[in-house]
Design an enzyme around this catalytic site. Sequence first.
Site, PDB file in Angstrom:
ATOM      1  N   ARG A 149     -71.937 -10.011 -52.633  1.00 14.75           N
ATOM      2  CA  ARG A 149     -70.693 -10.367 -51.949  1.00 14.75           C
ATOM      3  C   ARG A 149     -70.675  -9.710 -50.578  1.00 14.75           C
ATOM      4  NH1 ARG A 149     -69.707  -5.686 -51.047  1.00 14.75           N
ATOM      5  NH2 ARG A 149     -67.694  -6.347 -50.256  1.00 14.75           N
ATOM      6  N   ALA A 166     -69.485 -11.245 -46.519  1.00 15.19           N
ATOM      7  CA  ALA A 166     -69.830 -12.468 -45.794  1.00 15.19           C
ATOM      8  C   ALA A 166     -71.299 -12.529 -45.357  1.00 15.19           C
ATOM      9  CB  ALA A 166     -68.874 -12.636 -44.612  1.00 15.19           C
ATOM     10  N   GLN A 170     -63.248  -3.365 -54.615  1.00 17.46           N
ATOM     11  CA  GLN A 170     -64.486  -3.140 -53.865  1.00 17.46           C
ATOM     12  C   GLN A 170     -64.424  -1.865 -53.030  1.00 17.46           C
ATOM     13  OE1 GLN A 170     -62.812  -6.052 -53.943  1.00 17.46           O
ATOM     14  NE2 GLN A 170     -64.192  -7.797 -54.028  1.00 17.46           N
ATOM     15  N   ASP A 181     -64.456 -12.469 -42.993  1.00 20.55           N
ATOM     16  CA  ASP A 181     -65.179 -13.538 -43.677  1.00 20.55           C
ATOM     17  C   ASP A 181     -65.268 -14.791 -42.824  1.00 20.55           C
ATOM     18  OD1 ASP A 181     -64.091 -11.671 -45.901  1.00 20.55           O
ATOM     19  OD2 ASP A 181     -65.712 -12.813 -46.819  1.00 20.55           O
TER      20      ASP A 181
END
Lengths: 345, 345
Positions: free
Chosen positions: A46, A48, A195, A236
Amino acid sequence: MPVKTIWSANGDVFLLDQTLLPVRKEVLQIATVEQMWDAIKKLRVRGAPAIGVAAAYGVYVAVKKEALDNVGADLVQVARQACDYLATSRPTAVNLFWALDRVRAEIAKNSGADLTARLLDLADRIRTEDDVACREIGRHGAALLKSGDTVLTHCNAGGLATASYGTALAPVYYATEEEKKHIAVYADETRPLLQGARLTAWELKEAGIPVTVICDSMAASVMRSGRISLVIVGADRIAANGDFANKIGTYMVALAAREHGIPFYVAAPLSTVDLAVPDGDAIPIEERASEEVSEIQGVAIAPDGVQVFNPAFDVTPHDFVTAFITEKGIVQPPFASGLKAQFFK
Amino acid sequence: MPVKTIWSANGDVFLLDQTLLPVRKEVLQIATVEQMWDAIKKLRVRGAPAIGVAAAYGVYVAVKKEALDNVGADLVQVARQACDYLATSRPTAVNLFWALDRVRAEIAKNSGADLTARLLDLADRIRTEDDVACREIGRHGAALLKSGDTVLTHCNAGGLATASYGTALAPVYYATEEEKKHIAVYADETRPLLQGARLTAWELKEAGIPVTVICDSMAASVMRSGRISLVIVGADRIAANGDFANKIGTYMVALAAREHGIPFYVAAPLSTVDLAVPDGDAIPIEERASEEVSEIQGVAIAPDGVQVFNPAFDVTPHDFVTAFITEKGIVQPPFASGLKAQFFK
């Protein structure tokens, strides 16, 4: 130096399963395009930039497998299908589509050389370019940091979100390693998937950089108490006007930073800038399963069957951004012209 | 109608263990003052008004036990020690100290009547008064709600935070039950201890009121998307000038509400107003164990030994507050005079 997140070795593709961190450090070998789709969808890989790299490797493993399983198959067709398939994994991070566009261009070249080899070479190249871009983001961003500063960040836009060096954390790594500045970090835990607590705290701790974990809702009062010098987050997707999508909660951090007069920086490679999207309203926002909110690591934390709203990202309007940090330098407002100009640097 | 949280029956004291909700609904009998101290400290009973009620019952059980165990003991002395002891359980909610002051005044009366009976009677009375105050908060607050409105709230200031009807949720209950308005609620999950996801969602669902759980970091973008009509939160202590302490994250919600032009109300009984404290800077803020952040229901979500900052409350300056809702009515700015005037109504 952060750990490796996704790489190839002797033609095989590997990734670190980030859903298990910080409790377990497990490497997965990815042998099929379905496995790569699943790894992206489930956030095993994960961030971007890393998703872009993963997509390129995904097309490669699709073609490699078909070439072995089915001699004489139409590999160009297989590669194109793999591109279309991987594009359905996650909608918000533009780096996924950017990488797939590069792969499609490579497929279209239809040179004499072996397609499998060309796709591996391209994926490796995208990975290396990401390394270099992150390092350059670090170098440019480090100029904004002075020794003694404390950076607040949201989610993980560190080494684990890229092929290696990170975006939002790259200036922190660069300032620490190359310039011997003392930088501390406050990491928002970043619900629902944590995260910040799981990944940012882990990689900074491994790197020996002082890190304090807080709940997302504490950011505003931590800022009010004077503990934060500046904010750096990743992105992102960045629209042409500078509005940007990032992990849900980023907008709230931006609001709080402005209220307290704290500079708010967005660090991202140019592959995150989508000039085709005029503003934040046009960025698609992924909604994810309600269980990500109502359960934590499989434990229910809300009543059974309760209604949940779970957007994975939010859009922060460009007027909250002090500057963007890309591999080409610092972009000050007005962003519409400044971001575009970066592509011609 | 919300569930009972703390009550006496035939001279015994019971409370609903809120740390186990919504998974288990377990009632504890409280037989010693140490058990009550522990129940307050560990948040088995929580919410500013309910803590006040719990403290009063705590002194009663101390005296009752001593009277049984040790005939001829100095019960006045025991009662005074119990007051001092319970005052150390939690520092922020002023209702605890307010209730203990009333208990101390009762002890000082030194009337001929049995002290044990007088303390039980006082605790029952504080509990009943809380019921009535919450209902009145509901009645006054309901006037601010129109059918179709959606209320955002943070933490749990519902029935579970009081003896029964709630503070922030009282207007929602009253508008729904008494005025047949259609009101929906967005509940911030409220990390670290998830009182929004666990308790607010549970009690509203039980009451048949539509509720949607979101992560704390989503509140600002949910407001930006136009889903929220107004915010109502509770308070743990309101200073004389209207600055108030409430669950960590409330300040961030207030910032976001102001940014989006959404009214922000604080609902609390007058026992939460501390005229002795001039402003928010003078309110003590409890810091709690780092494990509340680094573990969720015993599962680690951050690297072992990572630094954590865990303030349980934050202070929201009075200029973010549209109005206070107390049992005596709606208090508009300027709050310094308005809050004081409520005590003479």
